[in-house]
Motif scaffolding. Sequence first.
Motif, short mmCIF file in Angstrom:
data_model
loop_
_atom_site.label_atom_id
_atom_site.label_comp_id
_atom_site.label_asym_id
_atom_site.label_seq_id
_atom_site.Cartn_x
_atom_site.Cartn_y
_atom_site.Cartn_z
N ARG A 107 0.83 -1.21 0.00
CA ARG A 107 0.00 0.00 0.00
C ARG A 107 0.87 1.26 0.00
NH1 ARG A 107 -4.47 0.72 4.28
NH2 ARG A 107 -5.34 2.13 2.71
N ALA A 108 1.92 1.23 0.80
CA ALA A 108 2.81 2.40 0.86
C ALA A 108 3.48 2.67 -0.47
CB ALA A 108 3.86 2.19 1.95
N ALA A 109 3.65 1.60 -1.28
CA ALA A 109 4.27 1.75 -2.60
C ALA A 109 3.26 2.18 -3.66
CB ALA A 109 4.92 0.43 -3.02
N GLY A 110 2.00 2.37 -3.24
CA GLY A 110 0.99 2.87 -4.17
C GLY A 110 0.09 1.82 -4.77
N LEU A 111 0.21 0.57 -4.35
CA LEU A 111 -0.67 -0.47 -4.85
C LEU A 111 -1.97 -0.48 -4.04
CD1 LEU A 111 2.27 -1.47 -5.71
CD2 LEU A 111 1.23 -3.74 -5.82
N ARG A 112 -3.06 -0.83 -4.71
CA ARG A 112 -4.31 -1.07 -4.01
C ARG A 112 -4.26 -2.48 -3.43
NH1 ARG A 112 -8.50 2.18 -2.91
NH2 ARG A 112 -10.07 0.87 -3.91
N ALA A 199 7.49 -15.95 2.31
CA ALA A 199 8.55 -15.75 1.31
C ALA A 199 7.99 -15.71 -0.11
CB ALA A 199 9.60 -16.85 1.43
N ASP A 200 6.90 -16.43 -0.36
CA ASP A 200 6.30 -16.42 -1.69
C ASP A 200 5.76 -15.02 -2.03
OD1 ASP A 200 6.73 -19.18 -1.83
OD2 ASP A 200 4.77 -19.62 -0.96
N LEU A 201 5.06 -14.43 -1.10
CA LEU A 201 4.53 -13.08 -1.32
C LEU A 201 5.66 -12.06 -1.36
CD1 LEU A 201 2.12 -11.20 -1.63
CD2 LEU A 201 1.94 -11.11 0.87
N ARG A 202 6.65 -12.23 -0.52
CA ARG A 202 7.79 -11.31 -0.50
C ARG A 202 8.48 -11.31 -1.86
NH1 ARG A 202 10.08 -13.40 3.49
NH2 ARG A 202 9.11 -12.07 5.07
N ALA A 203 8.66 -12.47 -2.45
CA ALA A 203 9.31 -12.57 -3.76
C ALA A 203 8.48 -11.90 -4.84
CB ALA A 203 9.59 -14.03 -4.10
N ALA A 204 7.16 -12.08 -4.79
CA ALA A 204 6.29 -11.50 -5.80
C ALA A 204 6.28 -9.99 -5.72
CB ALA A 204 4.88 -12.04 -5.65
N LEU A 205 6.40 -9.45 -4.51
CA LEU A 205 6.33 -8.01 -4.31
C LEU A 205 7.70 -7.33 -4.37
CD1 LEU A 205 3.77 -7.77 -1.37
CD2 LEU A 205 3.35 -7.31 -3.80
N ALA A 206 8.77 -8.12 -4.36
CA ALA A 206 10.13 -7.56 -4.27
C ALA A 206 10.42 -6.47 -5.29
CB ALA A 206 11.16 -8.67 -4.35
N PRO A 207 10.03 -6.64 -6.56
CA PRO A 207 10.34 -5.57 -7.52
C PRO A 207 9.60 -4.27 -7.25
CG PRO A 207 9.83 -7.65 -8.63
CD PRO A 207 9.42 -7.81 -7.20
N LEU A 208 8.58 -4.32 -6.43
CA LEU A 208 7.70 -3.17 -6.23
C LEU A 208 7.94 -2.46 -4.90
CD1 LEU A 208 4.43 -4.83 -7.51
CD2 LEU A 208 5.97 -3.36 -8.79
N VAL A 209 8.27 -3.24 -3.87
CA VAL A 209 8.37 -2.65 -2.53
C VAL A 209 9.78 -2.74 -1.96
CG1 VAL A 209 5.97 -3.24 -2.12
CG2 VAL A 209 7.74 -4.78 -1.30
#
Length: 209
Positions: A107-112, A199-209
């Motif tokens: 959310r802080a990175a601007g994603l809904r 870790a699965d979610l962290r990897a998916a979001l890594a490029p964004l957050v």
Amino acid sequence: MTSRGRAFDAVLTDLDGVIRFYEMAELEELERSAGLPAGSTAEIAFRPETDMPLMRGEITRERWIESIADGLADRVPWARGHELGTALAETKFRADDAVVGLLRRARAAGLRVLLVTNATPWLADDLALLGLTGPDGCLDDVISSADLGIAKPDRRIYETAAERAGVAPARCLFVDDRQENVDAAVALGMTGLLYGEPADLRAALAPLV
């Protein structure tokens, strides 16, 4: 709301098995006392014929408990089955702080960030107890099967979620711990993540957050 250079603009996440986890020890002790293997109550409670009417908001909490007792009636007296169903309905739960933290960062990175869940009619109370809603919560919106009368993997719940997020399905990351739900999201053009651990979610979001 699309931001150039990133893969998606909304995270649509399941609740149970991703954010929320249950403390089953008390129920399992009651099952042992009744001469049942651990997990017997949940096995009956989450059969589609028992579970889905509740998830679609078609029956009350008490009727769901009664249907659990009905399903256990060939193994324990009906009153004991009702006790076990009540214990399941009242099972304590907790939020995974690691997942909540990742959603806050998204959310802080601007994603809904939207919750998309097959849920009971008392979902709002549960979310408040978990601290997921309100000014300090991590969710922009909640898409509940009990409110809509439709449940995953029905494509309409995904379409509703994308519309409420204000983005095209192709700009959504969908996170769930059930393969059939992820497959339905992917069929609609979403990026799907079959969740197993933070870790699965962290990897998916890594490029964004």
